[in-house]
Design a protein around this motif. Structure first.
Motif, PDB file in Angstrom:
ATOM      1  N   TYR A  40     -24.631   8.100 -88.801  1.00 59.92           N
ATOM      2  CA  TYR A  40     -23.327   7.882 -89.427  1.00 59.92           C
ATOM      3  C   TYR A  40     -22.574   6.752 -88.724  1.00 59.92           C
ATOM      4  O   TYR A  40     -22.028   5.854 -89.370  1.00 59.92           O
ATOM      5  N   LEU A  41     -22.518   6.797 -87.393  1.00 63.68           N
ATOM      6  CA  LEU A  41     -21.791   5.772 -86.649  1.00 63.68           C
ATOM      7  C   LEU A  41     -22.415   4.387 -86.833  1.00 63.68           C
ATOM      8  O   LEU A  41     -21.691   3.391 -86.958  1.00 63.68           O
ATOM      9  N   PRO A  50     -17.619  -2.999 -85.123  1.00 66.23           N
ATOM     10  CA  PRO A  50     -17.910  -2.162 -83.951  1.00 66.23           C
ATOM     11  C   PRO A  50     -17.022  -0.922 -83.849  1.00 66.23           C
ATOM     12  O   PRO A  50     -15.864  -0.930 -84.249  1.00 66.23           O
ATOM     13  N   VAL A  51     -17.614   0.127 -83.290  1.00 66.58           N
ATOM     14  CA  VAL A  51     -16.906   1.385 -83.045  1.00 66.58           C
ATOM     15  C   VAL A  51     -16.753   1.494 -81.527  1.00 66.58           C
ATOM     16  O   VAL A  51     -17.741   1.470 -80.799  1.00 66.58           O
ATOM     17  N   GLN A  56     -16.150   6.626 -80.752  1.00 65.76           N
ATOM     18  CA  GLN A  56     -17.413   7.360 -80.778  1.00 65.76           C
ATOM     19  C   GLN A  56     -17.238   8.751 -80.184  1.00 65.76           C
ATOM     20  O   GLN A  56     -17.755   9.732 -80.724  1.00 65.76           O
ATOM     21  N   GLN A  57     -16.515   8.836 -79.080  1.00 65.93           N
ATOM     22  CA  GLN A  57     -16.278  10.137 -78.443  1.00 65.93           C
ATOM     23  C   GLN A  57     -15.489  11.048 -79.371  1.00 65.93           C
ATOM     24  O   GLN A  57     -15.813  12.223 -79.530  1.00 65.93           O
ATOM     25  N   ARG A  58     -14.446  10.512 -79.993  1.00 66.09           N
ATOM     26  CA  ARG A  58     -13.630  11.316 -80.916  1.00 66.09           C
ATOM     27  C   ARG A  58     -14.461  11.743 -82.119  1.00 66.09           C
ATOM     28  O   ARG A  58     -14.351  12.891 -82.568  1.00 66.09           O
ATOM     29  N   ALA A  59     -15.309  10.860 -82.637  1.00 66.95           N
ATOM     30  CA  ALA A  59     -16.185  11.219 -83.767  1.00 66.95           C
ATOM     31  C   ALA A  59     -17.106  12.360 -83.356  1.00 66.95           C
ATOM     32  O   ALA A  59     -17.334  13.291 -84.133  1.00 66.95           O
ATOM     33  N   GLY A  60     -17.621  12.312 -82.138  1.00 66.74           N
ATOM     34  CA  GLY A  60     -18.475  13.390 -81.642  1.00 66.74           C
ATOM     35  C   GLY A  60     -17.737  14.707 -81.554  1.00 66.74           C
ATOM     36  O   GLY A  60     -18.263  15.765 -81.915  1.00 66.74           O
TER      37      GLY A  60
END
Length: 76
Positions: A40-41, A50-51, A56-60
């Motif tokens: 997904y990312l 770019p993410v 990325q941490q918040r998405a996790g």
């Protein structure tokens, strides 16, 4: 015969039935969820740029909240 390339969630499927220890099953599930999030990312980054590491941490964290039950279903 040329090799066919499939995207995430596409392709041929074969059902397999296995008996796994709870520990092994939990590790397989963590790996599956990690791959889904990574895919997904990567797709998001291809479309939007770019993410950041924070994003990325918040998405996790959000992904873990959504998939905190016994089963995590991700729409195809």
């Amino acid at each position: 015969m040329p090799e066919t390339s499939y995207s995430f969630g596409e392709g041929l499927l074969t059902r397999v039935s296995l008996s796994l220890s709870e520990e092994t099953a939990a590790e397989v599930e963590r790996e599956r969820r990690g791959r889904i999030l990574d895919e997904y990312l990567a797709d998001y980054a291809r479309r939007n740029g770019p993410v950041s590491a924070e994003e990325q941490q918040r998405a996790g964290q959000l992904f873990d909240e959504v998939c905190s039950g016994e089963e995590c279903r991700v729409a195809d």
